[in-house]
Design an enzyme around this catalytic site. Structure first.
Site, PDB file in Angstrom:
ATOM      1  N   LYS A  75       0.806  -1.233   0.000  1.00 32.96           N
ATOM      2  CA  LYS A  75       0.000   0.000   0.000  1.00 32.96           C
ATOM      3  C   LYS A  75       0.837   1.281   0.000  1.00 32.96           C
ATOM      4  O   LYS A  75       0.400   2.297  -0.525  1.00 32.96           O
ATOM      5  CB  LYS A  75      -0.940   0.009   1.211  1.00 32.96           C
ATOM      6  CG  LYS A  75      -2.152  -0.880   1.024  1.00 32.96           C
ATOM      7  CD  LYS A  75      -3.109  -0.719   2.195  1.00 32.96           C
ATOM      8  CE  LYS A  75      -4.474  -1.267   1.837  1.00 32.96           C
ATOM      9  NZ  LYS A  75      -5.459  -1.073   2.894  1.00 32.96           N
ATOM     10  N   ASN A  96      -4.907   2.050  -2.096  1.00 34.20           N
ATOM     11  CA  ASN A  96      -5.488   0.702  -2.204  1.00 34.20           C
ATOM     12  C   ASN A  96      -6.107   0.461  -3.577  1.00 34.20           C
ATOM     13  O   ASN A  96      -6.526  -0.654  -3.885  1.00 34.20           O
ATOM     14  CB  ASN A  96      -6.510   0.444  -1.081  1.00 34.20           C
ATOM     15  CG  ASN A  96      -7.844   1.100  -1.357  1.00 34.20           C
ATOM     16  OD1 ASN A  96      -7.940   2.082  -2.097  1.00 34.20           O
ATOM     17  ND2 ASN A  96      -8.892   0.571  -0.753  1.00 34.20           N
ATOM     18  N   ASP A 111     -10.437   3.273   1.377  1.00 35.72           N
ATOM     19  CA  ASP A 111     -10.825   2.730   2.691  1.00 35.72           C
ATOM     20  C   ASP A 111     -11.579   3.765   3.526  1.00 35.72           C
ATOM     21  O   ASP A 111     -12.618   3.470   4.111  1.00 35.72           O
ATOM     22  CB  ASP A 111      -9.583   2.272   3.460  1.00 35.72           C
ATOM     23  CG  ASP A 111      -9.021   0.963   2.923  1.00 35.72           C
ATOM     24  OD1 ASP A 111      -9.813   0.060   2.609  1.00 35.72           O
ATOM     25  OD2 ASP A 111      -7.787   0.850   2.812  1.00 35.72           O
ATOM     26  N   GLY A 135      -6.378   4.210  17.226  1.00 32.79           N
ATOM     27  CA  GLY A 135      -5.492   3.583  16.240  1.00 32.79           C
ATOM     28  C   GLY A 135      -4.967   4.559  15.207  1.00 32.79           C
ATOM     29  O   GLY A 135      -5.495   5.680  15.047  1.00 32.79           O
ATOM     30  N   VAL A 239     -13.660  -1.447  12.855  1.00 33.61           N
ATOM     31  CA  VAL A 239     -13.140  -1.902  11.553  1.00 33.61           C
ATOM     32  C   VAL A 239     -13.213  -3.423  11.467  1.00 33.61           C
ATOM     33  O   VAL A 239     -13.181  -3.998  10.386  1.00 33.61           O
ATOM     34  CB  VAL A 239     -11.682  -1.441  11.297  1.00 33.61           C
ATOM     35  CG1 VAL A 239     -11.625   0.026  10.992  1.00 33.61           C
ATOM     36  CG2 VAL A 239     -10.758  -1.812  12.450  1.00 33.61           C
ATOM     37  N   GLY A 262     -17.293  -3.559  10.814  1.00 32.88           N
ATOM     38  CA  GLY A 262     -16.440  -3.189   9.683  1.00 32.88           C
ATOM     39  C   GLY A 262     -16.872  -3.727   8.327  1.00 32.88           C
ATOM     40  O   GLY A 262     -16.229  -3.413   7.309  1.00 32.88           O
TER      41      GLY A 262
HETATM   42  P1  NAD Z   1      -2.071  -2.112  11.251  1.00 29.39           P
HETATM   43  O1  NAD Z   1      -1.119  -3.152  11.732  1.00 29.39           O
HETATM   44  O2  NAD Z   1      -1.694  -1.211  10.152  1.00 29.39           O
HETATM   45  O3  NAD Z   1      -2.457  -1.156  12.511  1.00 29.39           O
HETATM   46  C1  NAD Z   1      -2.788  -1.705  13.739  1.00 29.39           C
HETATM   47  C2  NAD Z   1      -3.264  -0.595  14.692  1.00 29.39           C
HETATM   48  O4  NAD Z   1      -3.785  -1.217  15.864  1.00 29.39           O
HETATM   49  C3  NAD Z   1      -2.168   0.338  15.172  1.00 29.39           C
HETATM   50  O5  NAD Z   1      -2.701   1.625  15.372  1.00 29.39           O
HETATM   51  C4  NAD Z   1      -1.760  -0.280  16.522  1.00 29.39           C
HETATM   52  O6  NAD Z   1      -1.219   0.666  17.404  1.00 29.39           O
HETATM   53  C5  NAD Z   1      -3.093  -0.766  17.021  1.00 29.39           C
HETATM   54  N1  NAD Z   1      -3.014  -1.881  17.948  1.00 29.39           N
HETATM   55  C6  NAD Z   1      -2.554  -3.131  17.690  1.00 29.39           C
HETATM   56  N2  NAD Z   1      -2.680  -3.909  18.780  1.00 29.39           N
HETATM   57  C7  NAD Z   1      -3.248  -3.123  19.737  1.00 29.39           C
HETATM   58  C8  NAD Z   1      -3.639  -3.351  21.080  1.00 29.39           C
HETATM   59  N3  NAD Z   1      -3.476  -4.553  21.661  1.00 29.39           N
HETATM   60  N4  NAD Z   1      -4.185  -2.333  21.755  1.00 29.39           N
HETATM   61  C9  NAD Z   1      -4.368  -1.125  21.170  1.00 29.39           C
HETATM   62  N5  NAD Z   1      -4.011  -0.851  19.915  1.00 29.39           N
HETATM   63  C10 NAD Z   1      -3.463  -1.839  19.207  1.00 29.39           C
HETATM   64  O7  NAD Z   1      -3.390  -2.893  10.945  1.00 29.39           O
HETATM   65  P2  NAD Z   1      -4.614  -2.358  10.031  1.00 29.39           P
HETATM   66  O8  NAD Z   1      -4.343  -2.671   8.618  1.00 29.39           O
HETATM   67  O9  NAD Z   1      -4.931  -0.981  10.440  1.00 29.39           O
HETATM   68  O10 NAD Z   1      -5.781  -3.343  10.486  1.00 29.39           O
HETATM   69  C11 NAD Z   1      -6.416  -3.186  11.747  1.00 29.39           C
HETATM   70  C12 NAD Z   1      -7.726  -3.961  11.729  1.00 29.39           C
HETATM   71  O11 NAD Z   1      -8.595  -3.371  10.779  1.00 29.39           O
HETATM   72  C13 NAD Z   1      -7.613  -5.423  11.338  1.00 29.39           C
HETATM   73  O12 NAD Z   1      -8.477  -6.156  12.173  1.00 29.39           O
HETATM   74  C14 NAD Z   1      -8.107  -5.464   9.924  1.00 29.39           C
HETATM   75  O13 NAD Z   1      -8.694  -6.684   9.578  1.00 29.39           O
HETATM   76  C15 NAD Z   1      -9.145  -4.375   9.948  1.00 29.39           C
HETATM   77  N6  NAD Z   1      -9.396  -3.731   8.649  1.00 29.39           N
HETATM   78  C16 NAD Z   1     -10.692  -3.589   8.272  1.00 29.39           C
HETATM   79  C17 NAD Z   1     -10.993  -2.939   7.095  1.00 29.39           C
HETATM   80  C18 NAD Z   1     -12.427  -2.789   6.679  1.00 29.39           C
HETATM   81  O14 NAD Z   1     -12.673  -2.408   5.532  1.00 29.39           O
HETATM   82  N7  NAD Z   1     -13.373  -3.030   7.558  1.00 29.39           N
HETATM   83  C19 NAD Z   1      -9.964  -2.420   6.289  1.00 29.39           C
HETATM   84  C20 NAD Z   1      -8.649  -2.572   6.708  1.00 29.39           C
HETATM   85  C21 NAD Z   1      -8.376  -3.234   7.902  1.00 29.39           C
END
Ligand code: NAD
Length: 292
Positions: A75, A96, A111, A135, A239, A262
């Site tokens: 990305k 994306n 997104d 986040g 999400v 999400g």
């Molecule tokens: P990423 O690794 O880029 O970011 C993770 C985020 O979560 C960071 O801000 C991190 O600090 C935080 N984090 C991780 N563990 C944590 C904890 N124990 N406590 C507090 N904060 C914590 O991941 P991402 O790509 O942002 O994905 C995050 C989630 O979003 C995943 O579950 C993914 O499946 C989901 N997602 C959903 C969609 C959608 O369209 N609904 C799109 C993208 C990602």
């Protein structure tokens, strides 16, 4: 001559460049939509990492492929190979969706607009509202940027003390300085400060979880430690869509708050990409009914 299925000499390919790729729902979603609308396109996922990306982008351009989605780990890496970026990609620093118009490649991030569009489908307008967002990763960053673009009055971003904290600071700086036109006030707080989190939620219309907390391997967990931080007139979004009802969604429902998982964001980010490639609206309700 008999037509052996949908593919013929004029079929236009749309791709997905990511790894790992096997679990992706995008091929099913887009191919179903092409079929439903009678469009002569096919969507295929390709196992591509950063090392092959430049060569693949060149090859896709040579083949005059109309466009593709880009997911992890590409990305950010894709930015250097594109000719132009939409504001959504510029401010989030990630792409994306790529659209090829006569050999010119433009990158978008759908997104965040998918998140905003899904809220609109639920009758929620962000104009003038305050959001508390947890986040600053791949999902939370576009939510922050597009929610700000959509007219929020204020956003309070909570980030854990990990490698994503600097990105949270950057998101706040971008909203306050580079996106001055939006007049949104952005604040940053450490997630460890739960009393501040309680206070920001108290003055917010929307609480958004942008982290994977609630999904495997953190299933059954929530970014909210104490359910008394929530209230019935709060809109709570996640999400996470697998499980469909995360711990946060359960907490929200238990106090009578509006709970939005999400799935809609995921469907709408795809629908907005679909529209960029084809100029047509994805039949989202039909896709949802068929696949989920
Ligand atoms: P990423 O690794 O880029 O970011 C993770 C985020 O979560 C960071 O801000 C991190 O600090 C935080 N984090 C991780 N563990 C944590 C904890 N124990 N406590 C507090 N904060 C914590 O991941 P991402 O790509 O942002 O994905 C995050 C989630 O979003 C995943 O579950 C993914 O499946 C989901 N997602 C959903 C969609 C959608 O369209 N609904 C799109 C993208 C990602």
């Amino acid at each position: 001559m008999k037509n052996a299925g949908r593919i013929d000499g004029r079929t236009q390919l749309i791709g997905l460049l990511a790894t790992p790729i096997g679990h992706s729902l995008s091929p099913a979603m887009h191919n179903l939509a092409f079929e439903k609308l009678g469009l002569n396109n096919a969507y295929m996922a390709f196992e591509v990492g950063n090392e092959q990306l430049e060569e693949v982008v060149r090859g896709m351009r040579a083949l005059n492929i109309r466009g593709y989605n880009v997911s992890m780990p590409n990305k950010t890496a894709i930015l250097q190979y594109l000719d132009e970026l939409d504001d959504s990609a510029k401010f989030t620093g990630a792409v994306n969706t790529v659209v090829n118009t006569d050999g010119k490649l433009k990158g978008y991030s759908t997104d965040g607009s998918g998140y905003v569009r899904n809220l609109r489908e639920h009758g929620i307008d962000l104009k003038g509202k305050k959001m508390t967002l947890v986040g600053s990763g791949g999902a939370a960053t576009p939510i922050a940027i597009e929610a700000a673009q959509a007219g929020l009055a204020e956003i309070s971003i909570f980030a854990r003390n990990d490698q994503f904290f600097a990105r949270a600071e950057e998101n706040v700086r971008i909203i306050n300085e580079d996106m001055k036109h939006t007049q949104v006030k952005a604040n940053i707080y450490p997630l460890e400060n739960q009393e501040q989190l309680r206070e920001e939620i108290r003055t917010s219309h929307i609480l958004a979880n942008g982290t994977g907390v609630g999904m495997k391997p953190l299933e059954g967990k929530s970014v909210i430690e104490d359910v008394s931080m929530l209230r019935s007139d709060l809109i709570v979004t996640d999400v996470v869509y697998s499980p469909a009802k995360s711990k946060l969604m359960e907490q929200a429902e238990s106090v009578g708050a509006t709970a939005i998982n999400g799935l809609g964001m995921m469907l709408w980010q795809g629908a907005l990409a679909f529209e960029l490639w084809t100029g047509q609206e994805m039949p989202v309700a039909y896709i949802k009914e068929q696949l989920f």
